[in-house]
Motif scaffolding. Structure first.
Motif, PDB file in Angstrom:
ATOM      1  N   SER A  53       0.928  -1.151  -0.029  1.00 33.35           N
ATOM      2  CA  SER A  53      -0.062  -0.164   0.008  1.00 33.35           C
ATOM      3  C   SER A  53       0.954   1.233  -0.206  1.00 33.35           C
ATOM      4  CB  SER A  53      -0.832   0.127   1.188  1.00 33.35           C
ATOM      5  OG  SER A  53       0.046   0.388   2.321  1.00 33.35           O
ATOM      6  N   MET A  54       0.318   2.300  -0.564  1.00 35.36           N
ATOM      7  CA  MET A  54       1.180   3.534  -0.473  1.00 35.36           C
ATOM      8  C   MET A  54       1.615   4.040   1.053  1.00 35.36           C
ATOM      9  SD  MET A  54       1.342   4.606  -3.663  1.00 35.36           S
ATOM     10  CE  MET A  54       1.544   6.228  -3.912  1.00 35.36           C
ATOM     11  N   GLY A  55       0.848   3.523   1.981  1.00 35.81           N
ATOM     12  CA  GLY A  55       1.145   3.875   3.124  1.00 35.81           C
ATOM     13  C   GLY A  55       2.276   2.901   3.809  1.00 35.81           C
ATOM     14  N   ALA A  58       5.647   3.897   2.179  1.00 34.86           N
ATOM     15  CA  ALA A  58       6.178   5.084   2.609  1.00 34.86           C
ATOM     16  C   ALA A  58       6.765   4.947   4.132  1.00 34.86           C
ATOM     17  CB  ALA A  58       5.078   6.070   2.930  1.00 34.86           C
ATOM     18  N   LYS A  59       6.410   4.011   4.766  1.00 36.61           N
ATOM     19  CA  LYS A  59       6.591   3.607   6.085  1.00 36.61           C
ATOM     20  C   LYS A  59       8.184   2.845   5.802  1.00 36.61           C
ATOM     21  CE  LYS A  59       5.821   1.076  10.430  1.00 36.61           C
ATOM     22  NZ  LYS A  59       4.807   0.116  10.893  1.00 36.61           N
ATOM     23  N   SER A  64       6.527  10.191   4.410  1.00 35.05           N
ATOM     24  CA  SER A  64       5.327  10.386   4.555  1.00 35.05           C
ATOM     25  C   SER A  64       4.626   9.647   3.455  1.00 35.05           C
ATOM     26  CB  SER A  64       4.720  11.829   4.613  1.00 35.05           C
ATOM     27  OG  SER A  64       4.998  12.461   3.515  1.00 35.05           O
ATOM     28  N   THR A  65       3.354   9.405   3.704  1.00 35.81           N
ATOM     29  CA  THR A  65       2.485   8.766   2.518  1.00 35.81           C
ATOM     30  C   THR A  65       2.594   9.688   1.369  1.00 35.81           C
ATOM     31  OG1 THR A  65       1.407   7.399   4.002  1.00 35.81           O
ATOM     32  CG2 THR A  65       0.377   7.509   1.941  1.00 35.81           C
ATOM     33  N   LYS A  75      -1.957   3.856  -6.316  1.00 33.95           N
ATOM     34  CA  LYS A  75      -1.436   2.084  -6.127  1.00 33.95           C
ATOM     35  C   LYS A  75      -1.589   1.279  -7.566  1.00 33.95           C
ATOM     36  CE  LYS A  75      -3.616  -0.885  -3.678  1.00 33.95           C
ATOM     37  NZ  LYS A  75      -4.226  -1.625  -2.450  1.00 33.95           N
TER      38      LYS A  75
END
Length: 251
Positions: A53-55, A58-59, A64-65, A75
């Motif tokens: 996932s984008m989140g 990013a993590k 940051s997302t 996505k």
């Protein structure tokens, strides 16, 4: 995010083709489209496509997302770029003079190998025809294999769709079977033998005579060749294409 020049591609796909500059300095130094795609591929390889996932990407990058959206619009775009990166460019073409059947067969095997190295790629939804640099290169290689067959361009496209569809279907089926077998803790041959024993108890010869004959032949108890089914199916697909080629070839 499509370009005004009329390509119809998103900014990230145009960047993959070299049609636009990568974003420059972003909110986080060192963040790039390449790093984003690599991180997503790593996640998919380790945990499956569902983990991407984008989140989550990013993590993994410590960003940051929202900062990812400067490079990838959605996505679905990321999936396409991941597939292009993981499958890579096709191997070099066969030597000059190689017949169409050998060349197309090698293309199918190479595509299968690429998918089996990246089983998560089989879960990426097919959203349209080839549109990324590597996918178009694979398409080109398959079309070139059919040079000299006498097939028109439309027939060549249909042949490529037929063969690539077979490769994708077989690779997906084998991946699912392999996962099921691993879950049992046994080997493929042990699983097949257990299945045969169960069927022998359940398949009444009067009701299932064909299945009973197959079981009695002992074929399910023989050592398994992991490539047999793919080889058998690909040969039959190529046999059918041969009939088509013979139909349009003079003499």
């Amino acid at each position: 995010m499509s370009d005004s020049d009329g390509t119809g591609l998103s900014a990230s796909l145009e960047a993959a083709w070299g049609l636009r500059e990568r974003p420059g300095k972003g909110p986080r130094p060192g963040l790039s489209l390449e790093r984003i795609v690599d991180a997503a591929v790593g996640l998919a390889a380790a945990e499956g496509l569902g983990a991407v996932s984008m989140g989550r990407v990013a993590k993994e990058l410590g960003a940051s997302t929202m900062s990812l959206y400067r490079y990838v619009g959605a996505k679905d775009e990321l999936y396409v770029l991941m597939l292009d990166r993981a499958i890579g460019a096709p191997p070099p073409p066969p030597a000059p003079g190689t017949g169409w059947r050998e060349a197309l067969g090698a293309w199918a095997w190479q595509q299968r190998d690429a998918l089996r190295r990246n089983l998560w790629a089989l879960r990426v939804p097919v959203s349209g025809p080839p549109i990324t640099p590597n996918s178009v290169a694979w398409w080109e290689r398959g079309m070139v294999a059919l040079d000299g067959t006498g097939l028109d361009e439309g027939a060549k496209i249909s042949v490529i769709l037929l063969v690539s569809g077979y490769v994708r279907s077989e690779a997906g089926l084998m991946a699912d079977l392999d996962a099921a077998i691993r879950a049992t803790g046994g080997t493929p041959q042990q699983v097949m033998s257990r299945h045969a024993r169960t069927l022998r108890r359940l398949a009444d010869p009067d009701r299932y005579p064909a299945v009973a004959r197959m079981l009695a032949s002992g074929v399910m108890d023989e050592p398994d060749d992991p490539d047999f089914e793919f080889t058998f199916g690909l040969d039959r697909v190529l046999d059918g294409i041969q009939v088509l080629v013979d139909r349009v070839t003079p003499g």
